[in-house]
Design a protein around this motif. Structure first.
Motif, PDB file in Angstrom:
ATOM      1  N   PHE A  40       0.844  -1.188   0.000  1.00 50.19           N
ATOM      2  CA  PHE A  40       0.000   0.000   0.000  1.00 50.19           C
ATOM      3  C   PHE A  40       0.882   1.240   0.000  1.00 50.19           C
ATOM      4  CE2 PHE A  40      -2.346  -3.444   1.872  1.00 50.19           C
ATOM      5  CZ  PHE A  40      -3.662  -3.269   1.472  1.00 50.19           C
ATOM      6  N   GLY A  41       0.632   2.151  -0.934  1.00 53.15           N
ATOM      7  CA  GLY A  41       1.403   3.383  -1.010  1.00 53.15           C
ATOM      8  C   GLY A  41       0.995   4.360   0.085  1.00 53.15           C
ATOM      9  N   ILE A  42       1.992   4.928   0.752  1.00 55.20           N
ATOM     10  CA  ILE A  42       1.756   5.851   1.856  1.00 55.20           C
ATOM     11  C   ILE A  42       2.133   7.269   1.424  1.00 55.20           C
ATOM     12  CG2 ILE A  42       2.244   6.383   4.261  1.00 55.20           C
ATOM     13  CD1 ILE A  42       0.876   3.638   3.776  1.00 55.20           C
ATOM     14  N   PRO A  43       1.200   8.220   1.469  1.00 53.97           N
ATOM     15  CA  PRO A  43       1.494   9.607   1.094  1.00 53.97           C
ATOM     16  C   PRO A  43       2.205  10.347   2.221  1.00 53.97           C
ATOM     17  CG  PRO A  43      -0.786   9.429   1.767  1.00 53.97           C
ATOM     18  CD  PRO A  43      -0.216   8.035   1.833  1.00 53.97           C
ATOM     19  N   TYR A  44       2.591  11.591   1.944  1.00 52.27           N
ATOM     20  CA  TYR A  44       3.362  12.372   2.916  1.00 52.27           C
ATOM     21  C   TYR A  44       2.421  13.122   3.861  1.00 52.27           C
ATOM     22  CZ  TYR A  44       6.674  11.695  -0.966  1.00 52.27           C
ATOM     23  OH  TYR A  44       7.437  11.181  -1.979  1.00 52.27           O
ATOM     24  N   ILE A  45       1.714  12.376   4.676  1.00 49.85           N
ATOM     25  CA  ILE A  45       0.768  12.941   5.639  1.00 49.85           C
ATOM     26  C   ILE A  45       1.215  12.504   7.038  1.00 49.85           C
ATOM     27  CG2 ILE A  45      -1.638  12.998   6.396  1.00 49.85           C
ATOM     28  CD1 ILE A  45      -2.437  12.407   3.495  1.00 49.85           C
ATOM     29  N   PRO A  46       1.818  13.400   7.806  1.00 44.85           N
ATOM     30  CA  PRO A  46       2.360  13.012   9.113  1.00 44.85           C
ATOM     31  C   PRO A  46       1.351  12.354  10.036  1.00 44.85           C
ATOM     32  CG  PRO A  46       3.192  15.178   8.478  1.00 44.85           C
ATOM     33  CD  PRO A  46       2.146  14.810   7.462  1.00 44.85           C
ATOM     34  N   ASP A  47       0.085  12.746   9.947  1.00 48.77           N
ATOM     35  CA  ASP A  47      -0.933  12.172  10.832  1.00 48.77           C
ATOM     36  C   ASP A  47      -1.141  10.673  10.603  1.00 48.77           C
ATOM     37  OD1 ASP A  47      -1.278  14.686  11.827  1.00 48.77           O
ATOM     38  OD2 ASP A  47      -3.214  15.061  10.883  1.00 48.77           O
ATOM     39  N   LEU A  48      -0.672  10.160   9.480  1.00 49.39           N
ATOM     40  CA  LEU A  48      -0.841   8.744   9.170  1.00 49.39           C
ATOM     41  C   LEU A  48       0.185   7.848   9.863  1.00 49.39           C
ATOM     42  CD1 LEU A  48      -1.539   8.552   5.310  1.00 49.39           C
ATOM     43  CD2 LEU A  48      -3.002   7.634   7.113  1.00 49.39           C
ATOM     44  N   VAL A  49       1.303   8.430  10.277  1.00 50.26           N
ATOM     45  CA  VAL A  49       2.464   7.630  10.672  1.00 50.26           C
ATOM     46  C   VAL A  49       2.141   6.628  11.768  1.00 50.26           C
ATOM     47  CG1 VAL A  49       4.749   7.716  11.751  1.00 50.26           C
ATOM     48  CG2 VAL A  49       4.190   9.269   9.869  1.00 50.26           C
ATOM     49  N   ASP A  50       1.568   7.071  12.870  1.00 51.79           N
ATOM     50  CA  ASP A  50       1.324   6.166  13.998  1.00 51.79           C
ATOM     51  C   ASP A  50       0.403   5.016  13.617  1.00 51.79           C
ATOM     52  OD1 ASP A  50       2.942   7.692  15.588  1.00 51.79           O
ATOM     53  OD2 ASP A  50       1.320   8.757  16.593  1.00 51.79           O
ATOM     54  N   GLN A  51      -0.623   5.318  12.827  1.00 52.87           N
ATOM     55  CA  GLN A  51      -1.565   4.272  12.427  1.00 52.87           C
ATOM     56  C   GLN A  51      -0.904   3.261  11.496  1.00 52.87           C
ATOM     57  OE1 GLN A  51      -5.407   5.721  11.266  1.00 52.87           O
ATOM     58  NE2 GLN A  51      -6.011   3.808  10.299  1.00 52.87           N
ATOM     59  N   VAL A  52      -0.077   3.758  10.579  1.00 52.15           N
ATOM     60  CA  VAL A  52       0.619   2.854   9.656  1.00 52.15           C
ATOM     61  C   VAL A  52       1.570   1.940  10.425  1.00 52.15           C
ATOM     62  CG1 VAL A  52       2.306   2.764   7.774  1.00 52.15           C
ATOM     63  CG2 VAL A  52       0.393   4.361   7.647  1.00 52.15           C
ATOM     64  N   VAL A  53       2.332   2.505  11.338  1.00 48.93           N
ATOM     65  CA  VAL A  53       3.280   1.703  12.118  1.00 48.93           C
ATOM     66  C   VAL A  53       2.551   0.635  12.923  1.00 48.93           C
ATOM     67  CG1 VAL A  53       4.956   1.790  13.997  1.00 48.93           C
ATOM     68  CG2 VAL A  53       5.029   3.512  12.194  1.00 48.93           C
ATOM     69  N   GLU A  54       1.395   0.988  13.439  1.00 52.72           N
ATOM     70  CA  GLU A  54       0.617   0.053  14.253  1.00 52.72           C
ATOM     71  C   GLU A  54      -0.009  -1.061  13.419  1.00 52.72           C
ATOM     72  OE1 GLU A  54      -1.063  -1.778  17.465  1.00 52.72           O
ATOM     73  OE2 GLU A  54       0.347  -0.102  17.507  1.00 52.72           O
ATOM     74  N   GLU A  55      -0.534  -0.728  12.244  1.00 49.75           N
ATOM     75  CA  GLU A  55      -1.383  -1.655  11.504  1.00 49.75           C
ATOM     76  C   GLU A  55      -0.665  -2.455  10.419  1.00 49.75           C
ATOM     77  OE1 GLU A  55      -4.791   0.406  10.022  1.00 49.75           O
ATOM     78  OE2 GLU A  55      -5.470   1.010  12.024  1.00 49.75           O
ATOM     79  N   PHE A  56       0.516  -2.006   9.977  1.00 44.54           N
ATOM     80  CA  PHE A  56       1.197  -2.706   8.892  1.00 44.54           C
ATOM     81  C   PHE A  56       2.289  -3.619   9.437  1.00 44.54           C
ATOM     82  CE2 PHE A  56      -1.090   0.410   6.588  1.00 44.54           C
ATOM     83  CZ  PHE A  56      -1.191  -0.019   5.267  1.00 44.54           C
ATOM     84  N   ASP A  57       2.624  -4.640   8.630  1.00 44.31           N
ATOM     85  CA  ASP A  57       3.548  -5.685   9.067  1.00 44.31           C
ATOM     86  C   ASP A  57       4.989  -5.446   8.631  1.00 44.31           C
ATOM     87  OD1 ASP A  57       1.379  -7.397  10.119  1.00 44.31           O
ATOM     88  OD2 ASP A  57       0.807  -7.496   8.003  1.00 44.31           O
TER      89      ASP A  57
END
Length: 234
Positions: A40-57
């Motif tokens: 999944f491509g991740i855009p440059y949105i700082p608010d996404l970081v914590d959720q991505v780190v938590e939910e992705f493997d």
């Protein structure tokens, strides 16, 4: 049935023409899917970081040409590339995945970031800094790399030497004690690294997503990366 692991892929951008678009090779996504995961491509949105780190493997930091901090370079050197909003998000994601010991793979720009976040330093133009070096910034050119025996990456590749593509101007030249060099070009330039304290944190200077997955040893890193991510998803 076990779910397929999810890999976060930081998007690249068109820095050479203003940086107004995300611009990422499809080959990263197809290589990860072939190896057994969804990317999944991740855009440059700082608010996404914590959720991505938590939910992705797992996290893939792709190639690119962006302005790195000056203290990542040897004295008197600095980046020649334009600033990018990618830097802060890419760093935060990589640091977050490493802090949780989730798998990290860095390719080209991503390898340099992995190394410098772990104490390495680099040069902005390897050929200018080291005139005897090959010109590593060439499309449609390949050169040999020699794999360092006894490393985890040597087990993955199952080969002592092979030819790889080369698209990079920058290179790591000072290696910290936290980082193990796992491959060098024939001129001595660092071509791959791993972080021994992590379950899986590896970087390649070449682009394995452009190599033939069935026959080229240098592309096998995706299988190992996805396998490591699969263990996190179970």
């Amino acid at each position: 049935m076990d779910r397929m692991p999810k890999i976060a892929v930081i998007m690249d951008e068109n820095t050479s023409s203003g940086g107004g678009r995300y611009d990422t090779s499809k080959n990263y996504f197809s290589a990860i899917h072939r190896a057994g995961a969804f990317a999944f491509g991740i855009p440059y949105i700082p608010d996404l970081v914590d959720q991505v780190v938590e939910e992705f493997d797992g996290f893939l930091s792709v190639g690119g040409r962006i302005n790195f901090p000056k203290d990542w370079y040897v004295d008197g050197d600095q980046s020649q590339y334009p600033p990018s909003d990618r830097l802060a998000v890419d760093m935060a994601l990589m640091e977050g995945f490493l802090a949780r010991d989730k798998p990290v793979l860095g390719i080209c720009n991503g390898m340099q970031m992995l190394g410098c976040l772990n104490g390495c330093r680099m040069v902005s133009d390897v050929h200018s800094s080291w005139p005897e070096a090959l010109n590593h910034d060439q499309a449609n050119v390949s050169h040999d790399v020699r794999i360092v025996a006894g490393t985890r990456m040597a087990e993955i590749f199952g080969a002592d030497t092979f030819a790889v593509n080369t698209f990079h101007r920058e290179a790591i030249v000072e290696v910290s004690g936290a980082v193990t060099v796992t491959a060098r070009a024939s001129d001595g330039v660092v071509e791959a690294i791993e972080i021994g304290s992590q379950s899986f944190a590896m970087g390649l200077q070449w682009h394995p997503e452009l190599l033939d997955a069935e026959s080229h040893p240098g592309a096998r890193v995706f299988d190992a990366f996805v396998e490591a991510a699969s263990r996190r998803s179970r």
